[in-house]
Enzyme design. Structure first.
Site, short mmCIF file in Angstrom:
data_model
loop_
_atom_site.label_atom_id
_atom_site.label_comp_id
_atom_site.label_asym_id
_atom_site.label_seq_id
_atom_site.Cartn_x
_atom_site.Cartn_y
_atom_site.Cartn_z
N GLU A 213 -64.51 50.76 -46.46
CA GLU A 213 -65.62 49.95 -46.01
C GLU A 213 -65.35 49.84 -44.35
O GLU A 213 -65.00 48.54 -43.99
CB GLU A 213 -65.27 48.46 -46.75
CG GLU A 213 -66.01 48.47 -48.00
CD GLU A 213 -65.92 47.25 -48.36
OE1 GLU A 213 -65.35 46.17 -47.85
OE2 GLU A 213 -66.29 46.98 -49.91
N GLU A 317 -67.58 51.00 -55.31
CA GLU A 317 -67.02 49.71 -55.51
C GLU A 317 -67.84 48.91 -55.88
O GLU A 317 -69.07 48.70 -55.06
CB GLU A 317 -66.07 49.32 -54.37
CG GLU A 317 -65.60 47.82 -54.34
CD GLU A 317 -64.91 47.28 -53.11
OE1 GLU A 317 -63.94 48.20 -52.63
OE2 GLU A 317 -65.03 46.35 -52.54
#
Length: 786
Positions: A213, A317
């Site tokens: 991320e 995710e």
């Protein structure tokens, strides 16, 4: 184990699954998408009606929630990217589109126990997953400072291969936010991925995720714009080149800016490699669905744009909670998202395989007085029971299977109090008032053997008094019988005969009430076993034992907690009787206990609590303790007080069972101060502060530093030395704790807004139970408090 959701797969032809893909674009015509594609949007997502969530209603509305089972590596082989119309998607070795559906671990440095064969087998066989993601944090106590985490990744890869799962090796970039930050570069991602690639050359099971991320919130960060994507691309390309140069054609997934929410940016400037995909992450309570293709502030809109531009997307995710991991679960919104992903053959991985106290966790967390943490190893039966799953966990299990989601009845319970698997009699003895004294008790093959029953042969329903009387006086088993309706136990005999058993469960409030009758097992109820013994299951109800009924109906915890079990056992032929798996079952409403806190007051630092309020202090959502926060006297002044009892069976995370207090003053800075000081007072119960340690930890939630900055040192309280500490005049042990503000894992500038102040009193193999008091929390220039 009992199931609440039937495991099944439904007919769902491949071409139907690809309808969304094929209708999303045209093979001819100009537009803003790739050459040969028009810029029309991916088909719109239907909107569910408002009201109470129902899986059945959603499954009628959304045609893509009930799907075929996920194909495994043994069926699908090596993965690649193919074109379907003008769009690109994941495909198997033959070029047939394939969707991966599975679960991600939480950080392996925090929850390493999830890496075990039983867990991976459960995911593959019971959940029906075809993929698992190994979240190897690099920062935040991960691989960069704890290289042993890599061995967990290797073990995880081996377990995934053994259980026919694709496995995503995730280089977990989170804090700092840039994959080129010093902590990541020193850890050397190229060398790491090269080592994995050499150990598993071109292995069909493996998928590489190069940057989890990238984000602007954890300095040094990545801007949420085209320049941010350009920096990620520049980071990823040499690693991809290394993999391809060494012959590895595995799928590579590359994170995108703004916590992997900007696949659109990658679509405008893709990496030149045929087997690269781009990451999207979302949480259903925060990131809402959209039928728009132009809204760059909406995650689904960004995915639609990327699909239209002809780049493949992988959701590595997503969670059923808000982005914080808390609140919800937002299942209606999850159905909307999953229908969209399934319809467009976008692979997805749910966050996460943990028993952390957060909504997005798949397993039940520890919470004092309410629940125990589910083991991350499901055991040799390789299944987690429904009651071991959170609502999110049971929902995601059904959606991975592609089967109907029907919530487990969480009022139902079944608890085995005695199984005798440890080779002992588990506290059972011949009661001192037994009319038959010649009976012997022993453990035989993991069961309680009762020998010498020649004098205990009255098997009538009413005259159990003549038989041997056993009791569990020495047992450590004290389950709650609240809501119990039945007690079952397995009975084994060498030859079929009539066996009778009467029972008196006992609690602190219900010591004795005569059974109404004994319950009989007749010879024809016994079934021959492989070892030659005969087995039957005997069930006693609350109607058979008034004491049992009173305990089960007692609303008070002391009254409903089993303290002893008395059994009257008769065998018609006088032969040995073996007992096993003494189990209680029934229905128990799991409502949160009423908690009466003292007034919250205004968030104040220094916190002295002299105004009679909590001055803003509250429980963190993830706290393992959430009892009453009250103002009480400690060492001559007012203090914040709470009760705590650390569990005997420790959760995997040492903070899971800890009291976690927060104070939120958004504008608070450290200024010229160098320390945070506080007084902690302990008042343990007798005998409950003799072993292990308590560890007092401090963290802040500065928005500019990614909402987390932790003190590098904790304050250790060895309970074995507690008796040597000086007590206050009111009998409390005083701990004066200081935290150096210059020794944090992230630098705290004088003007850095600290956000939430987090205090955690963690359990380090302790047996502490009792009260704690917090007072005089303040910032100071020196440890003297000035």
């Amino acid at each position: 184990m009992p199931r609440s959701v039937t495991s099944r797969t439904l007919a769902f032809p491949l071409m139907a699954a690809l309808t969304g893909l094929l209708s999303a674009c045209s093979a001819q015509g100009p537009g803003t998408g790739p050459v040969g594609c028009t810029a029309q949007p991916v088909p719109a997502t239907p909107q569910a009606p408002a009201g109470t969530y129902s899986g059945e209603t959603s499954e009628k509305l959304y045609a893509n929630l009930l799907t075929t089972s996920a194909r495994k590596p043994s069926q699908a082989g090596a993965l690649k990217i193919v074109s379907v119309g003008c769009m690109k998607t994941l495909a198997d070795a033959k070029g047939t589109p394939i969707q991966l559906r599975g679960m991600s671990t939480h950080g392996l440095q925090w929850f390493p126990e999830i890496v075990n064969d039983n867990a991976f087998a459960a995911l593959s066989r019971d959940w029906g997953a075809n993929a698992v993601r190994l979240a190897m944090y690099v920062g935040e106590g991960g691989y960069a400072t704890n290289p042993e985490v890599k061995q967990k990744v290797i073990q995880g890869i081996d377990y995934a291969i053994a259980n026919d799962l694709y496995v995503i090796v995730d280089w977990h970039v989170h804090s700092p936010g840039s994959p080129t930050a010093e902590v990541y570069q020193k850890a050397n991602p190229t060398a790491f991925f090269k080592e994995i690639a050499q150990k598993y050359p071109n292995d069909r099971h493996i998928i590489y995720e190069l940057a989890n991320e990238p984000n602007p919130g954890n300095p040094p960060g990545v801007p949420n714009d085209a320049s941010g994507w350009a920096s990620i691309k520049a980071y990823a390309e040499p690693i991809i080149k290394m993999l391809r140069g060494s012959g590895n054609q595995n799928i590579v997934i590359v994170g995108t800016p703004n916590w992997s929410q900007r696949a659109d940016l990658a679509a405008d400037n893709p990496i030149s490699d045929p087997n690269v995909m781009y990451t999207t992450h979302f949480y259903t309570g925060t990131h809402l669905a959209s039928n728009d293709v132009t809204d760059r502030g909406n995650v689904m809109s960004n995915v639609r744009y990327a699909l239209q531009k002809g780049v493949p997307v992988f959701v590595t995710e997503w969670g059923t909670s808000e982005a914080s991991g808390n609140n919800g679960p937002f299942l209606q919104e999850a159905d909307t998202w999953l229908d969209f992903l399934n319809r467009n053959n976008i692979s997805w991985i749910n966050w996460s395989l943990t028993n952390k106290n957060e909504t997005s966790a798949a397993f039940t967390a520890y919470e004092l007085g309410r629940s125990q943490a589910t083991s991350l190893d499901p055991g040799t039966d390789q299944e987690w029971a429904p009651q071991e799953l959170t609502v999110s966990g049971e929902y995601v299990r059904a959606r991975i299977q592609g089967s109907a989601y029907r919530p487990f009845d969480r009022t139902a319970f079944r608890e085995t109090a005695w199984n005798f698997d440890d080779g002992t009699t588990q506290g059972f003895v011949v009661n001192g008032d037994s009319p038959v004294k010649t009976v012997t008790l022993s453990n035989s093959g993991g069961a309680l053997r009762i020998g010498g029953l020649g004098g205990s042969t009255d098997v009538s329903a009413g005259n159990y008094w003549a038989n041997v009387r056993l009791s569990a006086d020495g047992s450590s088993q004290h389950p709650s019988l609240a809501g119990a309706k039945a007690m079952g136990l397995d009975v084994l005999v060498p030859a079929p005969t009539t066996v009778s058993i009467a029972a008196i469960p006992q609690s602190a409030a219900h010591g004795w009430a005569n059974p109404k009758n004994a319950v009989q097992l007749k010879p024809d109820q016994f079934v021959r076993q492989a070892d030659g013994m005969y087995k039957a299951t005997l069930t006693l109800s609350t109607a058979d034992s008034p004491n049992f009924a009173d305990i089960a109906a007692d609303a008070d915890a002391k009254g409903s907690t089993l303290t002893n079990l008395i059994l009257f056992v008769g065998s018609q032929n006088g032969g040995d009787v073996l007992l096993d798996n003494i189990t209680f079952s029934g229905n128990r409403t799991t409502t949160a206990p009423t908690v009466n806190h003292d007034p919250l007051g205004t968030a104040t630092l220094p916190s002295t609590f002299e105004d009679g309020t909590r001055q803003g202090w509250n429980w963190d959502a993830t706290s393992g303790v959430k009892g009453a926060l009250t103002i009480a006297n400690a060492n001559g002044s007012k203090a914040l007080s709470w009760d705590v009892m650390y569990p005997d069976v420790k959760p995997a995370d040492a903070w899971a069972s800890a009291p976690r207090l927060v104070l939120d003053i958004p504008t608070q800075t450290r200024g010229t101060n160098n320390f945070l000081l506080l007084d902690l007072y302990l008042k343990p119960e007798a005998g409950r502060a003799t072993q292990g340690n308590l560890s007092v930890n401090l963290a802040f939630g500065p928005p500019s530093l990614g909402y987390w900055a932790q003190a590098q040192q904790s304050v250790n309280i060895p309970l074995g030395d507690l008796s040597g500490m000086t007590k206050t005049s009111d009998g409390l042990y005083r701990v004066q704790a200081s935290f150096d503000l210059n020794k944090f894992d992230k630098p705290l500038a004088a003007d850095t807004a600290l956000g939430k102040i987090n205090l955690i009193v963690a359990d380090v193999n302790s047996n502490y139970a009792g009260k704690m008091y917090l007072d005089n929390v303040r910032l100071a220039s020196s440890t003297s408090g000035n």
